[in-house]
Design a protein around this motif. Structure first.
Motif, mmCIF file in Angstrom:
data_model
loop_
_atom_site.group_PDB
_atom_site.id
_atom_site.type_symbol
_atom_site.label_atom_id
_atom_site.label_comp_id
_atom_site.label_asym_id
_atom_site.label_seq_id
_atom_site.Cartn_x
_atom_site.Cartn_y
_atom_site.Cartn_z
ATOM 1 N N ASN A 84 1.159 -1.247 -0.176
ATOM 2 C CA ASN A 84 0.292 0.247 -0.155
ATOM 3 C C ASN A 84 0.861 1.673 0.195
ATOM 4 O O ASN A 84 1.368 1.388 0.771
ATOM 5 C CB ASN A 84 -0.940 0.098 1.314
ATOM 6 C CG ASN A 84 -2.114 1.060 1.540
ATOM 7 O OD1 ASN A 84 -2.082 1.432 0.372
ATOM 8 N ND2 ASN A 84 -3.147 1.486 2.126
ATOM 9 N N LEU A 98 1.949 3.733 0.537
ATOM 10 C CA LEU A 98 1.949 5.294 1.523
ATOM 11 C C LEU A 98 3.329 6.947 1.361
ATOM 12 O O LEU A 98 2.382 7.732 1.308
ATOM 13 C CB LEU A 98 1.711 5.177 3.007
ATOM 14 C CG LEU A 98 0.712 4.771 2.907
ATOM 15 C CD1 LEU A 98 1.299 3.337 4.727
ATOM 16 C CD2 LEU A 98 -0.721 4.184 3.112
ATOM 17 N N ARG A 113 2.024 9.001 -1.537
ATOM 18 C CA ARG A 113 0.692 10.124 -1.241
ATOM 19 C C ARG A 113 1.267 11.164 -0.231
ATOM 20 O O ARG A 113 1.813 12.068 -0.596
ATOM 21 C CB ARG A 113 0.278 9.147 -0.067
ATOM 22 C CG ARG A 113 -1.973 10.054 0.022
ATOM 23 C CD ARG A 113 -1.772 9.697 1.240
ATOM 24 N NE ARG A 113 -1.668 9.270 2.860
ATOM 25 C CZ ARG A 113 -1.582 8.861 3.899
ATOM 26 N NH1 ARG A 113 -2.831 7.809 3.365
ATOM 27 N NH2 ARG A 113 -0.710 8.591 5.393
ATOM 28 N N GLN A 160 7.138 1.940 6.053
ATOM 29 C CA GLN A 160 6.773 1.739 5.033
ATOM 30 C C GLN A 160 6.756 0.353 4.635
ATOM 31 O O GLN A 160 5.741 -0.816 4.549
ATOM 32 C CB GLN A 160 7.404 2.275 3.564
ATOM 33 C CG GLN A 160 5.982 2.216 2.842
ATOM 34 C CD GLN A 160 4.477 2.130 2.225
ATOM 35 O OE1 GLN A 160 4.689 3.250 1.758
ATOM 36 N NE2 GLN A 160 4.102 0.896 2.026
ATOM 37 N N THR A 192 4.361 -1.796 7.500
ATOM 38 C CA THR A 192 3.082 -2.118 7.077
ATOM 39 C C THR A 192 2.695 -2.844 5.552
ATOM 40 O O THR A 192 1.682 -3.496 6.042
ATOM 41 C CB THR A 192 3.197 -0.497 6.165
ATOM 42 O OG1 THR A 192 2.934 0.677 7.424
ATOM 43 C CG2 THR A 192 1.569 0.002 6.124
ATOM 44 N N LEU A 226 0.905 3.766 10.455
ATOM 45 C CA LEU A 226 0.071 4.302 9.647
ATOM 46 C C LEU A 226 0.599 5.457 10.401
ATOM 47 O O LEU A 226 0.985 6.096 10.204
ATOM 48 C CB LEU A 226 -1.555 3.972 9.813
ATOM 49 C CG LEU A 226 -1.516 3.262 8.780
ATOM 50 C CD1 LEU A 226 -3.037 2.343 8.971
ATOM 51 C CD2 LEU A 226 -0.720 3.007 7.388
ATOM 52 N N GLU A 248 3.065 8.921 10.015
ATOM 53 C CA GLU A 248 2.517 10.589 10.282
ATOM 54 C C GLU A 248 3.442 11.449 11.178
ATOM 55 O O GLU A 248 4.118 12.725 10.554
ATOM 56 C CB GLU A 248 0.859 10.767 10.317
ATOM 57 C CG GLU A 248 0.445 10.441 9.883
ATOM 58 C CD GLU A 248 -1.761 10.551 9.418
ATOM 59 O OE1 GLU A 248 -1.308 10.758 10.749
ATOM 60 O OE2 GLU A 248 -2.319 10.508 9.274
ATOM 61 N N GLN A 285 -3.292 16.353 4.996
ATOM 62 C CA GLN A 285 -3.806 15.696 3.847
ATOM 63 C C GLN A 285 -5.642 15.783 3.689
ATOM 64 O O GLN A 285 -5.873 15.420 3.209
ATOM 65 C CB GLN A 285 -3.888 13.966 4.203
ATOM 66 C CG GLN A 285 -2.256 13.609 5.084
ATOM 67 C CD GLN A 285 -2.185 11.946 5.280
ATOM 68 O OE1 GLN A 285 -2.801 11.141 4.706
ATOM 69 N NE2 GLN A 285 -1.027 12.200 6.349
#
Length: 500
Positions: free
Chosen positions: A66, A68, A71, A332, A335, A412, A416, A426
């Motif tokens: 995923n 991230l 993003r 990452q 995750t 997660l 951040e 975001q």
């Protein structure tokens, strides 16, 4: 005509390029993670090296991810685009500052600097370093100031540099791959030089000539050969090197002209002028072939007396480079592991498994026939019970909760916290109890966490604008400057010192 040779400078340039190999490898890894290739790290399994995704698939699982990181990078780029970096020239004369601002806007429009700088910032976030080249010349049907983003795989500099501003670098350069006709257009000034270039870049025996050159001059023949070989076999490689050299001479005060002049040697007439002996620094450029031939050389033609490159590394404490992406790769990776583990646990749990006692299978039916009838919405399976045997039944079990969801939410949150790109920045919806003022303050605080990195990039843009301003004042013709100012203002404008 034969070009002179400078193997020692070629050797120094190669050493600088190879010294940045660890940086290039880390940059390539960060770029892979940013653009989605997040299972490509090599692992050693029973003495055999393979990619992580190959190792996971060898156990019958699928490497999930995923992305991230992408993003978060896009969020910082959006922050830059929305707020921008509003740099305007400053000087003692407001009118001159307005004129220079108009000229720089035109230069920026010609070079599409809005897009160029955003892509430069993306490179800065991924690798922690960014390089642009500020030059002047003929391109796209006009003489003008040009800006190019320099690929970091083709860039090298003095690895002994420690100043975060880049002021103490003694060597900087770029590797160019170009077609032979472009090579001749740049460096051949007579038919004899074209023939010399044909002999130098002859494809026959290229590898043998490189090996022979290295052994003849005592250079190490180990390590990567990419420095000498072009990416395409139809291209010709040229190594551009800018070297800071020092020479001694005399700084003289020419009272008749009212200016300071430099003299390498004092003549009889010069001795009457007030003078002072000094050692000064000068930037010299060299264009080398992979065999050490000097295609062109000279003193910097730019009025700012420096090289055409503008570069910035972050944070460059003790010469170290650490990027925005590198800081969050570990989160990452973890995750992705949790997501893959969760998928494995769910797939290994029983979901709709049909238990069919063998003694309940009617005559003339096979297990495949039973499975096919079971899957039909109106299927009918005749069953003959014998001595109280069990009937077919379906078993479904939920995955065991081992805390994967909690660990995933923790990672997660770590991502951040470490990146500084929080949910408020975001645009995520806040809780119902959060006031608008508090949400705005959270967004502001999240933007502040990116301020150090964006201000470092702002300094990089500032240095590039200084070179653009110098090139405009040096190379723009009177006709070009007349588009923005009166003819009587052009000469004072060329002498005007404008700050950014």
């Amino acid at each position: 005509m034969d070009f002179r040779s400078n193997i020692s400078l070629l050797s120094a340039a190669r050493n600088y390029w190879e010294s940045m190999s660890a940086f290039r490898q880390e940059r390539a890894r960060c770029k892979r993670y940013c653009y989605g290739d997040q299972w490509g790290d090599p692992v050693n399994v029973d003495g055999k090296w393979m990619r992580e995704e190959q190792y996971i698939r060898s156990y019958g699982s699928e490497p999930l991810k995923n992305n991230l990181i992408r993003r978060l990078v896009k969020q910082v780029l959006g922050l830059y685009r929305s707020e921008g970096i509003g740099l305007k020239p400053r000087c003692h004369k407001k009118e001159a500052a307005k004129q220079m601002a108009a000229i720089l806007d035109d230069v920026g429009s010609i070079n599409c600097l809005d897009e160029m700088n955003v892509r430069a910032l993306e490179e800065f976030l991924i690798s922690g370093m960014v390089v642009q080249r500020k030059s002047f010349g003929w391109r796209r049907g006009r003489y003008d100031c040009w800006t190019d983003n320099v690929p970091l795989d083709y860039f090298f500099l003095d690895t002994g540099m420690s100043d975060c501003r880049g002021w103490n670098t003694d060597c900087v350069g770029e590797i160019h791959d170009m077609p032979f006709d472009m090579l001749c257009a740049e460096f051949a000034h007579a038919p004899s030089e074209v023939l010399s270039l044909q002999r130098i870049y002859a494809a026959e025996g290229y590898q043998q000539r490189i090996d022979q050159m290295l052994s003849d001059f005592g250079m190490l023949n180990e390590g990567p050969k990419d420095f000498f070989f072009p990416a395409s076999p139809r291209s010709c490689r040229v190594i551009e090197v800018w070297l800071k050299e020092r020479r001694q001479g005399w700084l003289c005060h020419d009272r008749a002209q009212g200016q300071l002049v430099w003299k390498d040697e004092l003549s009889a007439g010069d001795r009457e002028m007030p003078s002072q002996w000094r050692i000064v620094e000068e930037w010299h450029y060299y264009y080398l072939t992979p065999f050490g031939d000097v295609l062109a050389e000279g003193i910097t033609p730019y009025a700012h007396q420096s090289h055409p490159f503008t570069f910035k590394a972050y944070p460059f404490i003790d010469g170290e480079v650490h990027s925005f992406v590198a800081d969050i790769i570990d989160q990452q990776r973890y995750t992705n592991r949790l997501i893959t583990l969760y998928d494995w646990v769910m797939r290994s749990s029983a979901k709709g498994v049909l238990l069919v006692p063998e003694e309940s299978i009617p005559d003339g039916y096979s297990l495949s026939d039973v499975a096919e009838e079971w899957a039909r919405f109106n299927g009918v399976i005749p069953v003959r019970t014998r001595n109280g045997s069990a009937l077919p039944q379906q078993v479904s079990a939920n995955a065991v909760n081992v805390g994967i969801n909690e660990l995933l939410q923790t990672q997660l949150g770590f991502m951040e916290d470490i990146s500084g790109v929080t949910g408020a920045l975001q645009g995520k919806t806040s809780n119902a109890g959060v006031s608008g003022t508090l949400y705005e303050q959270q967004t502001h605080n999240s933007a502040l966490s990116q301020l150090d990195m964006l201000d470092t990039f702002r300094h990089f843009i500032t240095e590039g604008m200084r070179k653009d301003i110098s090139n405009v004042q040096q190379f723009y013709s009177d006709e070009q400057l007349a588009e923005w100012m009166a003819p009587s203002e052009i000469v004072p404008f060329r002498r005007l010192k404008i700050l950014v």
